[in-house]
Design an enzyme around this catalytic site. Structure first.
Site, PDB file in Angstrom:
ATOM      1  N   GLY A  45      41.993 -33.114   2.856  1.00  0.00           N
ATOM      2  CA  GLY A  45      43.177 -32.573   3.504  1.00  0.00           C
ATOM      3  C   GLY A  45      43.412 -31.148   3.046  1.00  0.00           C
ATOM      4  O   GLY A  45      42.987 -30.762   1.951  1.00  0.00           O
ATOM      5  N   GLN A  50      48.423 -23.794   1.756  1.00  0.00           N
ATOM      6  CA  GLN A  50      47.310 -23.652   0.806  1.00  0.00           C
ATOM      7  C   GLN A  50      46.343 -22.545   1.225  1.00  0.00           C
ATOM      8  O   GLN A  50      45.471 -22.165   0.452  1.00  0.00           O
ATOM      9  CB  GLN A  50      46.524 -24.964   0.687  1.00  0.00           C
ATOM     10  N   CYS A  92      43.750 -31.742  -6.061  1.00  0.00           N
ATOM     11  CA  CYS A  92      44.221 -30.769  -5.075  1.00  0.00           C
ATOM     12  C   CYS A  92      43.275 -29.579  -5.050  1.00  0.00           C
ATOM     13  O   CYS A  92      42.848 -29.095  -6.101  1.00  0.00           O
ATOM     14  CB  CYS A  92      45.631 -30.313  -5.458  1.00  0.00           C
ATOM     15  N   LEU A  93      42.946 -29.110  -3.844  1.00  0.00           N
ATOM     16  CA  LEU A  93      42.022 -27.982  -3.724  1.00  0.00           C
ATOM     17  C   LEU A  93      42.593 -26.696  -4.315  1.00  0.00           C
ATOM     18  O   LEU A  93      41.843 -25.796  -4.667  1.00  0.00           O
ATOM     19  CB  LEU A  93      41.647 -27.769  -2.245  1.00  0.00           C
ATOM     20  N   HIS A 134      50.425 -36.464   0.507  1.00  0.00           N
ATOM     21  CA  HIS A 134      50.058 -35.340  -0.367  1.00  0.00           C
ATOM     22  C   HIS A 134      50.161 -34.028   0.409  1.00  0.00           C
ATOM     23  O   HIS A 134      50.756 -33.055  -0.068  1.00  0.00           O
ATOM     24  CB  HIS A 134      48.628 -35.563  -0.890  1.00  0.00           C
ATOM     25  N   GLU A 135      49.588 -33.988   1.622  1.00  0.00           N
ATOM     26  CA  GLU A 135      49.608 -32.751   2.416  1.00  0.00           C
ATOM     27  C   GLU A 135      51.015 -32.432   2.901  1.00  0.00           C
ATOM     28  O   GLU A 135      51.416 -31.259   2.930  1.00  0.00           O
ATOM     29  CB  GLU A 135      48.639 -32.845   3.600  1.00  0.00           C
ATOM     30  N   HIS A 138      52.929 -30.609   0.354  1.00  0.00           N
ATOM     31  CA  HIS A 138      52.618 -29.169   0.309  1.00  0.00           C
ATOM     32  C   HIS A 138      53.539 -28.382   1.227  1.00  0.00           C
ATOM     33  O   HIS A 138      53.991 -27.285   0.882  1.00  0.00           O
ATOM     34  CB  HIS A 138      51.162 -28.914   0.731  1.00  0.00           C
TER      35      HIS A 138
END
Length: 194
Positions: A45, A50, A92-93, A134-135, A138
Site C-alpha cells: 500500500g 507518502q 511502512c515504506l 494503515h493507509e 496516513h
C-alpha cells in the site's frame, strides 16, 4: 513530475489530507506512478501523502506483486463498522526497516471511489482490512507506531532517532527544504484537486 517515497519525519507525513474534488489525467497518471513505486519498494500500500501529495487517495495490492491479486486505487476512502481486534506486525515504506505489533479491527466497511469515479462499497477483513486501515491512517497524518504502546515504540526509538537525525542534517546542509517550505508547496496540489 516524478514521485518518490518521502521518509520519516518529512512533515507531509503528519498532514491531514484534503478530499479530492476532481480527477484529471494527471491525477490518474500519479496514481499509476504510485502503484509502480509501491511495487518497486515491495510494498502492499502507498498513500498520497507518502509521495508528498496532500490528497485523500491511496493505492493497495495486498499481494504486493504487479499482475497478481487485486489492485485498488481509492479516492476519498472512509472506513466504518470496525469489528473484532487482532494484533499483527506492520511496517511502512516511509519508515524502512522498522516494524512493530499494531492492534487493529479484524474487519471494516470500505466506502470510496475508484479513479474513474465509481463508488466502492464492501466489507473487508483479514490482511486487506489491515492494509486499508494503515493507509487510511496516513491520510490523517497518523503513522503505525502512533497506534502502539510505549513499550512497543521503545523497541525502535533508536531507529526513529536515526531517521530524524538524518533528515534534519540534510535540511541543515540545504539538501532538503525547511519544514515550512515543504508544507507551503502542498497548497498548489490542494488548489488543483481539493
Amino acid at each position: 513530475m516524478s514521485l518518490s517515497i518521502i521518509p520519516y519525519p518529512h512533515p507531509t507525513l503528519r498532514v491531514k489530507s484534503s478530499p479530492i474534488r476532481r480527477v484529471d489525467q494527471t491525477l490518474k497518471d500519479l496514481a499509476n506512478e504510485m502503484l509502480d513505486l509501491m511495487y518497486a519498494a515491495q510494498g502492499v500500500g502507498l498513500a498520497a501523502n507518502q509521495v508528498d501529495l496532500p490528497l485523500r487517495m491511496f493505492v493497495v495490492n495486498a499481494s504486493g506483486v504487479k499482475g497478481e491479486g487485486e489492485e485498488l486505487i481509492l479516492i476519498n476512502p472512509e472506513l466504518q463498522m470496525p469489528r473484532g481486534n487482532e494484533s499483527e506486525q506492520e511496517g511502512c515504506l516511509s519508515l524502512p526497516g522498522i516494524y512493530g505489533q499494531v492492534k487493529r479491527p479484524k474487519a471494516i466497511r470500505l466506502s470510496a471511489y475508484d479513479i474513474n469515479g465509481n463508488a466502492i462499497e464492501r466489507n473487508v477483513d483479514g490482511f486487506l482490512a489491515r492494509v486499508l486501515q494503515h493507509e487510511n491512517d496516513h491520510l490523517d497524518g497518523v503513522l503505525f507506531f502512533d497506534r502502539m504502546n510505549d513499550e512497543g515504540r521503545n523497541e525502535f526509538a533508536g531507529a526513529l532517532d536515526e531517521l530524524e537525525t538524518d533528515f534534519r542534517s540534510k535540511q541543515s546542509a540545504g539538501a532538503i527544504p525547511s519544514d515550512a517550505d515543504l508544507l507551503a508547496r502542498l497548497d498548489d496540489w490542494r488548489e488543483r484537486y481539493a
